[in-house]
Motif scaffolding. Structure first.
Motif, PDB file in Angstrom:
ATOM      1  N   LYS A  64     -18.305  -2.833  45.719  1.00 39.39           N
ATOM      2  CA  LYS A  64     -18.017  -4.044  46.480  1.00 39.39           C
ATOM      3  C   LYS A  64     -18.386  -5.278  45.649  1.00 39.39           C
ATOM      4  N   PRO A  65     -17.682  -6.391  45.835  1.00 38.01           N
ATOM      5  CA  PRO A  65     -17.989  -7.604  45.056  1.00 38.01           C
ATOM      6  C   PRO A  65     -19.445  -8.044  45.157  1.00 38.01           C
ATOM      7  N   ALA A  66     -20.088  -7.780  46.276  1.00 35.62           N
ATOM      8  CA  ALA A  66     -21.477  -8.202  46.447  1.00 35.62           C
ATOM      9  C   ALA A  66     -22.422  -7.487  45.494  1.00 35.62           C
ATOM     10  N   SER A  67     -21.963  -6.382  44.917  1.00 40.03           N
ATOM     11  CA  SER A  67     -22.801  -5.639  43.965  1.00 40.03           C
ATOM     12  C   SER A  67     -22.647  -6.119  42.536  1.00 40.03           C
ATOM     13  N   VAL A  68     -21.774  -7.087  42.293  1.00 37.83           N
ATOM     14  CA  VAL A  68     -21.511  -7.594  40.944  1.00 37.83           C
ATOM     15  C   VAL A  68     -22.211  -8.940  40.772  1.00 37.83           C
ATOM     16  N   VAL A  69     -23.011  -9.058  39.722  1.00 38.58           N
ATOM     17  CA  VAL A  69     -23.779 -10.275  39.462  1.00 38.58           C
ATOM     18  C   VAL A  69     -23.407 -10.799  38.080  1.00 38.58           C
ATOM     19  N   PRO A  70     -22.599 -11.845  37.979  1.00 38.26           N
ATOM     20  CA  PRO A  70     -22.254 -12.385  36.664  1.00 38.26           C
ATOM     21  C   PRO A  70     -23.467 -13.007  35.981  1.00 38.26           C
ATOM     22  N   GLY A  71     -23.441 -13.000  34.655  1.00 36.31           N
ATOM     23  CA  GLY A  71     -24.517 -13.614  33.882  1.00 36.31           C
ATOM     24  C   GLY A  71     -23.987 -14.245  32.624  1.00 36.31           C
ATOM     25  N   LEU A  72     -24.749 -15.151  32.067  1.00 33.59           N
ATOM     26  CA  LEU A  72     -24.363 -15.814  30.828  1.00 33.59           C
ATOM     27  C   LEU A  72     -25.006 -15.060  29.668  1.00 33.59           C
ATOM     28  N   GLY A  73     -24.441 -13.911  29.372  1.00 34.13           N
ATOM     29  CA  GLY A  73     -24.973 -13.041  28.330  1.00 34.13           C
ATOM     30  C   GLY A  73     -25.930 -12.014  28.907  1.00 34.13           C
ATOM     31  N   GLY A  74     -25.967 -10.843  28.269  1.00 34.53           N
ATOM     32  CA  GLY A  74     -26.889  -9.800  28.707  1.00 34.53           C
ATOM     33  C   GLY A  74     -28.341 -10.243  28.708  1.00 34.53           C
ATOM     34  N   PRO A  75     -28.807 -10.978  27.675  1.00 38.06           N
ATOM     35  CA  PRO A  75     -30.203 -11.415  27.679  1.00 38.06           C
ATOM     36  C   PRO A  75     -30.576 -12.252  28.905  1.00 38.06           C
ATOM     37  N   GLU A  76     -29.658 -13.106  29.351  1.00 42.23           N
ATOM     38  CA  GLU A  76     -29.959 -13.918  30.541  1.00 42.23           C
ATOM     39  C   GLU A  76     -30.198 -13.027  31.746  1.00 42.23           C
ATOM     40  N   LEU A  77     -29.383 -11.994  31.896  1.00 41.00           N
ATOM     41  CA  LEU A  77     -29.569 -11.075  33.018  1.00 41.00           C
ATOM     42  C   LEU A  77     -30.868 -10.285  32.882  1.00 41.00           C
ATOM     43  N   LEU A  78     -31.208  -9.865  31.671  1.00 47.14           N
ATOM     44  CA  LEU A  78     -32.463  -9.132  31.472  1.00 47.14           C
ATOM     45  C   LEU A  78     -33.661 -10.007  31.829  1.00 47.14           C
ATOM     46  N   HIS A  79     -33.620 -11.280  31.434  1.00 42.48           N
ATOM     47  CA  HIS A  79     -34.706 -12.186  31.809  1.00 42.48           C
ATOM     48  C   HIS A  79     -34.786 -12.324  33.331  1.00 42.48           C
ATOM     49  N   ARG A  80     -33.616 -12.382  33.988  1.00 45.35           N
ATOM     50  CA  ARG A  80     -33.602 -12.503  35.451  1.00 45.35           C
ATOM     51  C   ARG A  80     -34.184 -11.254  36.114  1.00 45.35           C
ATOM     52  N   ILE A  81     -33.850 -10.088  35.571  1.00 40.45           N
ATOM     53  CA  ILE A  81     -34.366  -8.837  36.129  1.00 40.45           C
ATOM     54  C   ILE A  81     -35.884  -8.784  36.014  1.00 40.45           C
TER      55      ILE A  81
END
Length: 340
Positions: free
Chosen positions: A71-88
């Motif tokens: 479902k779209p709610a399970s998709v989280v866009p990010g500005l590069g993989g590192p940005e998402l890793l920092h968010r996690i």
């Protein structure tokens, strides 16, 4: 003067080489040398960059949800993989928390843990499940792993995920290089977040397209940490066009694989090569740091891996055949060899 809450860390500089040095050919960055993907370039060129994009990035999320059957709610866009890793890490590692990784973790995941005042312990993959304790909040697995190129069977990942669920630990699966080796995204799970960085496979790493796929509760938590309009319009357009852009991968990734195998065979003449189908390989050489610097003096950058716990090891990413030949000749020259 106010005191910052996080430690001041030195900037990331892989392999200790001068980041300002002139580079004629860069073998330290992994991307598709047969890119950029023309369909995605058209998406970039037609994106309306004079306006703010949809802050929910619904077009991109809907397209990626269809691609992965979620479902779209399970998709989280990010500005590069590192940005998402920092968010996690920001979302799930408390101050002073503990994380594990299968072998060396990515530099940015490591940095994110350090900024959180946490500890990160790299372990052999087979030891991860047994090492889980109540104070371990995150487990990081590169799949494929960088820089070794190792991948893991569905059985091994499944067993680790069961252990993470039992320990209430979040498994972070970094699939940055998955398209190069044909790995699919695993199914949704309450204790799993998968991070994808498709710009590398499509030859567009500079646009930083990335996204995470996770169960609704985790995805909602990661969305909560994102600022408004995180992605530029061009990057959002690339993510939205990804499902239609697979032809370029089908045509070019076999060439990348063939070139990488040829480069691995050639470099086996000078050192012990480890290659597992990824667009990069490692070669063990005495005094690898000196060799890397000597290559940089010739305008060729490679990745020296001592900071990742691999001494006397260079990671080399494949480029087109003529560039790979340039590297081979330069390496033989540095080592005092003579090409036959």
């Amino acid at each position: 003067m106010p005191v910052p809450l996080h430690p001041t860390l030195p900037p990331a500089q892989p392999g200790g080489l001068d980041s300002t040095a002139f580079v004629r050919l860069d073998f330290s960055v992994t991307t598709n040398p047969y890119g950029p993907n023309p369909l995605l370039m058209r998406a970039v060129q037609t994106a309306d960059q004079a306006r703010f994009p949809d802050p929910q990035y619904r077009e991109a999320r809907n397209a990626l949800a269809r691609l992965h059957g979620v479902k779209p709610a399970s998709v989280v866009p990010g500005l590069g993989g590192p940005e998402l890793l920092h968010r996690i890490v920001r979302g799930y590692l408390p101050q002073g928390g503990r994380a594990l990784s299968a072998g060396a973790a990515s530099r940015e995941f490591t940095r994110a843990v350090q900024l959180a005042g946490g500890t990160l312990e790299p372990l052999p993959p087979a030891e991860l499940a047994a090492a889980l304790r109540s104070d371990v909040q995150l487990v990081y697995v590169g799949h494929p792993h960088n820089p070794t190129g190792h991948t893991y069977t569905d059985e091994v990942l499944g067993q680790l995920l069961v252990a993470c669920q039992a320990n209430d630990t979040l498994l972070v699966l970094d699939q940055t290089y998955a398209p190069f080796v044909g790995l699919r995204m695993p199914p949704l799970h309450s204790h799993l977040v998968t991070v994808s960085s498709p710009g590398r496979a499509h030859g567009l790493p500079g646009l930083r397209p990335a996204y995470a796929v996770a169960a609704l509760e985790t995805a909602t938590a990661l969305w909560n940490l994102a600022p408004a309009w995180l992605l530029p319009a061009a990057t959002a357009a690339v993510l939205a066009a990804l499902p239609q852009a697979q032809t370029h991968l089908n045509e070019t990734l076999p060439l990348v694989d063939e070139d990488a195998r040829e480069l691995a065979r050639a470099l086996a003449r000078v050192g012990r090569v480890e290659h597992h189908g990824t667009p990069f390989l490692t070669v063990q050489l005495p005094d690898a740091a000196r060799v890397a610097q000597a290559l940089l003096d010739r305008g060729l950058r490679v990745r020296e891996c001592s900071d990742l716990g691999l001494t006397d090891t260079l990671r080399i990413s494949v480029r087109r055949p003529e560039d790979n030949a340039t590297l081979q000749n330069a390496l033989l020259s540095v080592l005092g060899g003579v090409r036959s």
